[in-house]
Design a protein around this motif. Structure first.
Motif, PDB file in Angstrom:
ATOM      1  N   GLY A 218       2.156  12.277  45.865  1.00  0.00           N
ATOM      2  CA  GLY A 218       0.752  12.652  45.817  1.00  0.00           C
ATOM      3  C   GLY A 218       0.050  12.263  47.098  1.00  0.00           C
ATOM      4  O   GLY A 218       0.539  12.550  48.195  1.00  0.00           O
ATOM      5  N   ASN A 219      -1.065  11.576  46.974  1.00  0.00           N
ATOM      6  CA  ASN A 219      -1.808  11.109  48.149  1.00  0.00           C
ATOM      7  C   ASN A 219      -1.602   9.622  48.421  1.00  0.00           C
ATOM      8  O   ASN A 219      -2.368   9.008  49.157  1.00  0.00           O
TER       9      ASN A 219
ATOM     10  N   HIS B  12       6.940   5.876  53.387  1.00  0.00           N
ATOM     11  CA  HIS B  12       8.292   6.091  53.878  1.00  0.00           C
ATOM     12  C   HIS B  12       8.657   4.892  54.732  1.00  0.00           C
ATOM     13  O   HIS B  12       7.785   4.274  55.348  1.00  0.00           O
ATOM     14  N   ARG B  13       9.900   4.565  54.755  1.00  0.00           N
ATOM     15  CA  ARG B  13      10.366   3.432  55.549  1.00  0.00           C
ATOM     16  C   ARG B  13       9.999   3.625  57.010  1.00  0.00           C
ATOM     17  O   ARG B  13      10.230   4.686  57.594  1.00  0.00           O
TER      18      ARG B  13
ATOM     19  N   ALA C  10       7.498  -3.176  58.348  1.00  0.00           N
ATOM     20  CA  ALA C  10       6.888  -2.497  59.497  1.00  0.00           C
ATOM     21  C   ALA C  10       5.873  -1.520  58.925  1.00  0.00           C
ATOM     22  O   ALA C  10       6.229  -0.442  58.463  1.00  0.00           O
ATOM     23  N   TYR C  11       4.626  -1.916  58.905  1.00  0.00           N
ATOM     24  CA  TYR C  11       3.610  -1.152  58.204  1.00  0.00           C
ATOM     25  C   TYR C  11       3.172   0.052  59.026  1.00  0.00           C
ATOM     26  O   TYR C  11       2.760  -0.069  60.178  1.00  0.00           O
ATOM     27  N   ALA C  12       3.249   1.234  58.404  1.00  0.00           N
ATOM     28  CA  ALA C  12       3.042   2.495  59.117  1.00  0.00           C
ATOM     29  C   ALA C  12       1.691   2.563  59.812  1.00  0.00           C
ATOM     30  O   ALA C  12       1.571   3.103  60.917  1.00  0.00           O
ATOM     31  N   PHE C  13       0.664   2.004  59.190  1.00  0.00           N
ATOM     32  CA  PHE C  13      -0.692   2.131  59.717  1.00  0.00           C
ATOM     33  C   PHE C  13      -0.860   1.452  61.068  1.00  0.00           C
ATOM     34  O   PHE C  13      -1.704   1.860  61.871  1.00  0.00           O
ATOM     35  N   ILE C  14      -0.096   0.410  61.327  1.00  0.00           N
ATOM     36  CA  ILE C  14      -0.280  -0.324  62.583  1.00  0.00           C
ATOM     37  C   ILE C  14       0.876  -0.124  63.560  1.00  0.00           C
ATOM     38  O   ILE C  14       0.849  -0.683  64.655  1.00  0.00           O
ATOM     39  N   HIS C  15       1.876   0.686  63.170  1.00  0.00           N
ATOM     40  CA  HIS C  15       3.009   0.917  64.067  1.00  0.00           C
ATOM     41  C   HIS C  15       2.883   2.281  64.747  1.00  0.00           C
ATOM     42  O   HIS C  15       3.725   3.161  64.603  1.00  0.00           O
ATOM     43  N   THR C  16       1.807   2.435  65.473  1.00  0.00           N
ATOM     44  CA  THR C  16       1.562   3.672  66.211  1.00  0.00           C
ATOM     45  C   THR C  16       0.494   3.430  67.265  1.00  0.00           C
ATOM     46  O   THR C  16      -0.409   2.605  67.065  1.00  0.00           O
TER      47      THR C  16
ATOM     48  N   VAL D 291      -1.996   9.621  60.954  1.00  0.00           N
ATOM     49  CA  VAL D 291      -2.572   9.915  59.642  1.00  0.00           C
ATOM     50  C   VAL D 291      -2.433  11.399  59.316  1.00  0.00           C
ATOM     51  O   VAL D 291      -2.142  11.771  58.169  1.00  0.00           O
ATOM     52  N   ALA D 292      -2.608  12.247  60.325  1.00  0.00           N
ATOM     53  CA  ALA D 292      -2.434  13.691  60.106  1.00  0.00           C
ATOM     54  C   ALA D 292      -0.996  13.999  59.692  1.00  0.00           C
ATOM     55  O   ALA D 292      -0.744  14.861  58.840  1.00  0.00           O
ATOM     56  N   GLU D 293      -0.042  13.270  60.274  1.00  0.00           N
ATOM     57  CA  GLU D 293       1.369  13.452  59.904  1.00  0.00           C
ATOM     58  C   GLU D 293       1.618  12.993  58.463  1.00  0.00           C
ATOM     59  O   GLU D 293       2.357  13.639  57.712  1.00  0.00           O
ATOM     60  N   LEU D 294       1.007  11.898  58.077  1.00  0.00           N
ATOM     61  CA  LEU D 294       1.234  11.349  56.735  1.00  0.00           C
ATOM     62  C   LEU D 294       0.734  12.282  55.643  1.00  0.00           C
ATOM     63  O   LEU D 294       1.399  12.479  54.621  1.00  0.00           O
TER      64      LEU D 294
END
Length: 527
Positions: free
Chosen positions: A142-143, A147-148, A178-184, A191-194
Motif C-alpha cells: 500500500g502506502n 525494501h531492504r 540502513a534507513y531509506a529516508f536518510i540514505h540518499t 520519495v518519488a521512487e518509493l
C-alpha cells in the motif's frame, strides 16, 4: 465494509499499541496517548494559520511518517480524518479509501515494523488483502513502503549515517538498519521512487531511530538529526518529531545540528521532557526527550514548555538562539542574566582540559606503592576513587601543572533524573605535586588556602546550578563550566554570599534549591 469502520485497534481495551515492548532504546515505540498529544499541537497550529480550519476536515492534506514502527501516527491520523471528513465524503468506504490511498504515507524502518504498521493502519499486513479496510491498492505494501536498503561504505563507515561496517555489513537474512529516508543525497527523487510519483507532503511526523553503534559498540552515533534535516528538504508546511533532548547542549557530532535548530525561526513549539520515563515508561534516554513543531510559515520566537511529572512550566515565548546551547528551563534565564551582567571571567580559565596529562581513564601504567621521587596519581575505577604512583619523568604532557594545588572533580556523574539533583560528583583536593587520569578534570590554583576556597565554591548550589544549565548528560565537560564565574580565593564561599553578590531574589533562590541538592563533604565519595 459494514456499519462503522472506526479503526477498531484503538477502541479495544487495552489498545494493542500500548502493550508491545520496544525493540531497543534506539527504536522506541510511541505511546498512542503521546502521539495524540503531538497531533493536538499540530491541529492547533494548523487552525491558527488557516483561519480556524480543521486539518482533519481537509481531504487534500497529505501526511508522511518517514520512520514508522508501530504505525501509531498513521493510525491516529487516519482515525481523525475518518471522523473529520464525514461531511466531505459521506460514504464510509469511499472516505477510508481516499484517506489511505491519497493522504496517509509511511516508510518502515525494518521489515518487521512495516508489517506491524500495515496491520495498525490497514488492519491487515497486506494492504490489498481480503481483511484490509482499504480498497484500491494493487500491492501488499500500500502506502507503507519498505525494501531492504544497504549502507554506503567508505573507509569502514557509512557515508550517510556513520554506521560501523564491521557491525552493520550483514547477511541478507538480517536487518541492515540502513534507513531509506536518510540514505540518499536527493530525498525528493528518492520519495518519488518509493511512492511512484512526485510527492509534496503537508505534514511530516514521526519518532525516528535515535542512534547506531559505531566503534564496535563502544560509542553510539546519533542519527535522528538526519531524519529532521531530510524532512526539511522536502519543504512540508509542518514538521513534528519526537527526538532525544541531548542535542540542546551536547551530543556526538551534533554541534552543527544544534546551531541550526536554535537559529531556525520556523520552530513554533518545543515541548521538553527532562525525564524520558514521562514519555516512554521503562525506557532510559539520557537527558530526556522532546518534541517540536516546525512551521514553514512561522518566523518568530518559539513557545517552550517543560514537563516533568505533573509539573508543567510554560509555554514561555523564547528566543531559542539566545545562547550557544539551549537553557531548557526558562525560569533559569533571569538568574543567568544577572550573573553575566558582572562580565567576570569563566572559571573554566583555570579548569584543565579533558585528558590533561594524556592518560585515559583505563590507564594502568602506574604502581600501587610509592617510590622515591614519585608523584601521586589520582584515578577512578569501578566508581571508586584511588591513588597510585608514577615517576615525574613519565609525565610527558602538561608537566607545568604538576606543581599546582588541584581541586579534582569527577568528569562523569549521573545520579538519575530526579530533582533536586546533585549535578556533579564531590570535589577532592590534591596537594602539589600531583597528577590524574582522564577520570578527573581539575581546577589548578597556587595554594592550599585557594584550593579550599574553590572547593567551598564548588559545593554551593549556585555553582552547580550554573553548571546544570549546560550539563545535559552525565559528562561534565570543560564547556559545561562556561557560565560559572571565577571568584577570589580568599574566603569560604556560601550560597548566601553568592545570592547577595548577584542579587538573586528569594523566589530565584527557592527555584535553585528546588533543582540542586545540598552537597556535604564527607568520606563517602559520591561519584
Amino acid at each position: 465494509m459494514n456499519g462503522k469502520a472506526s479503526f477498531t485497534l484503538r477502541g479495544r481495551n487495552p489498545d494493542v499499541l500500548t502493550c508491545i515492548a520496544n525493540l531497543s532504546n534506539d527504536e522506541v515505540f510511541t505511546p498512542p496517548e503521546f502521539a495524540n498529544r503531538m497531533l493536538d499541537t499540530l491541529a492547533e497550529a494548523w487552525a491558527a494559520g488557516h483561519d480556524g480550519a480543521n486539518i482533519w476536515a481537509d481531504k487534500k492534506v497529505r501526511f508522511l511518517d518517514p520512520s514508522t514502527k508501530s504505525g501509531v501516527f498513521l493510525r491516529e491520523i487516519t482515525r481523525r480524518l475518518t471522523k473529520g471528513l464525514e461531511r466531505v465524503i459521506p460514504n464510509l468506504q469511499e472516505r477510508v479509501n481516499h484517506i489511505l490511498t491519497q493522504q496517509v504515507f509511511g516508510i518502515g524502518i525494518t521489515h518487521l515494523t512495516s508489517l506491524l504498521a500495515r496491520r495498525s493502519v490497514y488492519c491487515s499486513k497486506h494492504a490489498n488483502g481480503e481483511h484490509s479496510v482499504a480498497r484500491g491498492f494493487d500491492s501488499d505494501s500500500g502506502n507503507i513502503w519498505f525494501h531492504r536498503t544497504e549502507h554506503a561504505w567508505a573507509n569502514g563507515k557509512c557515508a550517510f549515517c556513520g554506521a560501523n561496517q564491521a557491525t552493520y555489513d550483514r547477511s541478507e537474512d538480517m536487518e541492515t538498519h540502513a534507513y531509506a529516508f536518510i540514505h540518499t543525497d536527493d530525498i525528493r527523487t528518492r520519495v518519488a521512487e518509493l511512492f511512484g510519483r512526485d510527492m509534496r507532503f503537508d505534514v511530516i511526523i514521526g519518532n525516528p531511530p535515535y542512534q547506531l553503534g559505531s566503534d564496535g559498540g563502544t560509542r553510539d552515533v546519533p542519527i535522528y538529526q538526519h531524519f529532521v534535516e531530510q524532512a526539511k528538504k522536502l519543504e512540508p508546511h509542518f514538521l513534528t518529531m519526537v527526538i532525544p533532548s541531548r542535542w540542546m547542549a551536547s551530543g556526538l557530532g551534533l554541534s552543527e545540528f544544534r546551531q541550526t535548530m536554535l537559529g531556525d525561526r520556523r520552530m513554533r513549539e518545543l515541548v521538553d521532557y527532562p525525564a524520558a520515563n514521562d514519555v516512554f515508561p521503562g525506557v532510559e534516554v539520557k537527558a530526556g526527550v522532546c518534541y517540536f513543531l516546525w512551521d514553514a510559515a512561522h518566523n518568530s520566537d518559539c513557545n517552550v514548555t517543560t514537563i516533568r511529572g505533573s509539573e508543567i512550566v510554560g509555554p514561555m515565548v523564547r528566543n531559542l538562539g539566545e545562547y550557544d546551547v539551549f537553557v531548557r528551563d526558562g525560569r533559569a534565564i533571569s538568574i543567568l542574566r544577572k550573573v553575566q551582567k558582572h562580565s567576570e571571567p569563566s572559571i573554566n580559565t583555570i579548569l584543565a582540559r579533558d585528558k590533561e596529562f594524556g592518560w585515559t581513564s583505563n590507564f594502568d601504567g602506574f604502581h600501587e606503592t610509592e617510590r622515591v621521587g614519585d608523584l601521586p596519581l589520582y584515578y577512578i575505577r569501578t566508581m571508586k576513587r584511588s591513588v597510585g604512583y608514577i615517576g615525574r619523568k613519565e609525565v610527558t604532557k602538561s608537566a607545568h601543572l604538576i606543581d599546582t594545588w588541584k581541586v579534582l572533580v569527577a568528569k562523569a556523574y549521573n545520579g538519575g533524573d530526579g530533582i533536586p539533583h546533585q549535578i556533579l560528583g564531590k570535589p577532592l583536593i590534591a596537594p602539589s605535586p600531583s597528577v590524574c587520569t582522564q577520570s578527573f578534570l581539575f581546577f589548578s590554583v597556587d595554594s592550599e588556602k585557594a584550593a579550599k576556597s574553590l572547593q567551598s565554591y564548588y559545593t554551593t548550589r549556585f555553582f552547580r546550578f550554573l553548571v546544570s544549565l549546560r550539563k545535559i548528560t552525565q559528562d561534565a565537560t570543560h564547556a559545561a563550566y562556561t557560565w560559572v564565574p571565577i571568584q577570589k580565593w580568599d574566603r569560604t564561599w556560601t550560597d548566601e554570599a553568592l545570592y547577595e553578590k548577584y542579587k538573586i531574589t528569594t523566589q530565584e533562590q527557592a527555584y535553585i534549591e528546588s533543582q540542586v541538592r545540598a552537597m556535604t563533604l564527607d568520606n563517602d565519595a559520591d561519584e
